[in-house]
Enzyme design. Structure first.
Site, PDB file in Angstrom:
ATOM      1  N   HIS A  89     -26.277  51.811  -6.814  1.00 21.77           N
ATOM      2  CA  HIS A  89     -25.350  51.582  -7.329  1.00 21.77           C
ATOM      3  C   HIS A  89     -23.618  52.411  -7.785  1.00 21.77           C
ATOM      4  O   HIS A  89     -22.752  52.184  -7.279  1.00 21.77           O
ATOM      5  CB  HIS A  89     -25.985  50.965  -9.104  1.00 21.77           C
ATOM      6  CG  HIS A  89     -25.913  49.684  -8.909  1.00 21.77           C
ATOM      7  ND1 HIS A  89     -27.639  49.930  -9.000  1.00 21.77           N
ATOM      8  CD2 HIS A  89     -26.508  48.843  -8.460  1.00 21.77           C
ATOM      9  CE1 HIS A  89     -28.545  48.937  -9.200  1.00 21.77           C
ATOM     10  NE2 HIS A  89     -27.366  47.997  -9.141  1.00 21.77           N
ATOM     11  N   GLN A 140     -26.710  38.477   1.793  1.00 20.69           N
ATOM     12  CA  GLN A 140     -26.222  38.324   0.475  1.00 20.69           C
ATOM     13  C   GLN A 140     -24.734  39.082   0.793  1.00 20.69           C
ATOM     14  O   GLN A 140     -23.885  38.205   0.401  1.00 20.69           O
ATOM     15  CB  GLN A 140     -26.781  39.121  -0.636  1.00 20.69           C
ATOM     16  CG  GLN A 140     -25.475  38.899  -1.805  1.00 20.69           C
ATOM     17  CD  GLN A 140     -25.579  40.141  -3.209  1.00 20.69           C
ATOM     18  OE1 GLN A 140     -26.557  39.780  -3.817  1.00 20.69           O
ATOM     19  NE2 GLN A 140     -25.783  41.251  -3.069  1.00 20.69           N
ATOM     20  N   SER A 145     -33.683  48.143  -8.070  1.00 15.86           N
ATOM     21  CA  SER A 145     -33.601  48.013  -9.498  1.00 15.86           C
ATOM     22  C   SER A 145     -35.237  47.773  -9.830  1.00 15.86           C
ATOM     23  O   SER A 145     -36.227  48.165 -10.842  1.00 15.86           O
ATOM     24  CB  SER A 145     -32.622  46.895 -10.493  1.00 15.86           C
ATOM     25  OG  SER A 145     -31.960  48.034 -10.391  1.00 15.86           O
TER      26      SER A 145
END
Ligand code: AMP
Length: 278
Positions: free
Chosen positions: A31, A146, A179
């Site tokens: 991120h 994605q 995560s």
């Protein structure tokens, strides 16, 4: 760093040149790399932090998904992010009748393992694009399918922004940062890098020239077996075209993708490769 919780406030922010990083929080270096890239390129950087219920299936980890907004806030602040858009789910969904379905490329792999997952992703990303109105949005190649879904949606719906895809950030032992890695037990964590190693092995053998369809199939089934021996339940391990996500055996731009479960944790990874002229 300003936290914005309402759509009205976020929409009113509307500065000209915004780089946007959509996330579900629980920040890791993957991120942060996206945020740093955006920081280097734009007058304004917005990161969204929203654990999107629409993209979780029944029985998936929506309730247990790691959340630590304070930590995320401080990490984003250090990087110099300007705005963190962190709406509650009632703010984002007040009766949502519209769903965006990007057909075809969602039929396989993650789309098949997680029915309607990509409808949830496409819908929330479209909403966020309309609310934040960025010039450029940043995504990680780690979630390769994605990336292709979002790219297709942006093209099909003529959404006026550009997309930038960044390389996967990895732990020193090769495990793709995620995560969800916090779910792994110490024993599973020690096996997890095998996913990346297996991709590397297959990639180098493929690029060395094992490109007739039968030998690609053999490499993939060997890889699958070896992962299973390590304790992975393999959902898919395939070479796919970067154009349409279909299994590919012909020369060209492709990716080796894997989705597998280790205990109760689902991991995905990929690496791009060029299938040489057979
Ligand atoms: P998430 O919070 O998991 O929805 O991820 C937010 C963004 O970070 C998505 O564009 C992901 O593809 C990207 N991302 C997640 N993990 C990594 C990683 N290890 N390296 C680079 N980007 C990542």
């Amino acid at each position: 760093l300003r936290i914005i919780r309402t759509i009205a406030e976020m929409a009113a922010f509307a500065p000209g040149d915004t780089g946007f990083v959509p996330t579900m929080g629980a920040f890791h270096e993957g991120h942060l790399a996206l945020m740093r890239e955006a920081r280097g390129k734009h007058a304004n950087v917005c990161v969204s932090l929203f654990v999107n219920p629409l993209q979780f299936g029944r029985g998936e980890d929506l309730a247990s998904y790691p959340r630590d907004e304070d930590r995320d806030f401080h990490l984003a602040k250090e990087i110099g992010v300007d705005v963190m858009f962190a709406p509650a789910s009632e703010e984002m969904y007040q009766g949502q009748s519209t769903l965006i379905n990007v057909a075809d490329i969602t039929d396989y792999w993650e789309g098949q393992c997680r029915p309607r997952h990509f409808d949830g992703v496409a819908t929330v990303v479209a909403k966020l694009f309309n609310i934040v109105r960025p010039r450029v949005a940043y995504f990680g190649w780690k979630d390769l399918q994605q990336c292709l879904v979002v790219r297709r949606m942006v093209e099909d719906l003529n959404i006026p922004l550009s997309l930038s895809f960044l390389e996967t950030v990895r732990e020193p032992d090769g495990l793709a940062m995620s995560s969800r890695n916090v779910y792994l037990t110490p024993e599973e964590r020690s096996k997890a890098p095998q996913l990346y190693r297996t991709l590397g092995t297959i990639k180098s053998l493929l690029e060395l020239g094992g490109t007739n369809p039968a030998s690609v199939d053999a490499l993939l089934s060997d890889g699958r077996l070896s992962l299973e021996r390590y304790g992975f339940a393999v959902d898919y391990l395939e070479v796919v075209s970067l154009a349409d996500m279909k299994a590919a055996r012909r020369a060209g731009e492709a990716a080796l993708i894997v989705g597998a479960r280790l205990g109760t944790t689902r991991l995905i990874d990929n690496c791009r490769l060029k299938i040489p002229q057979g």
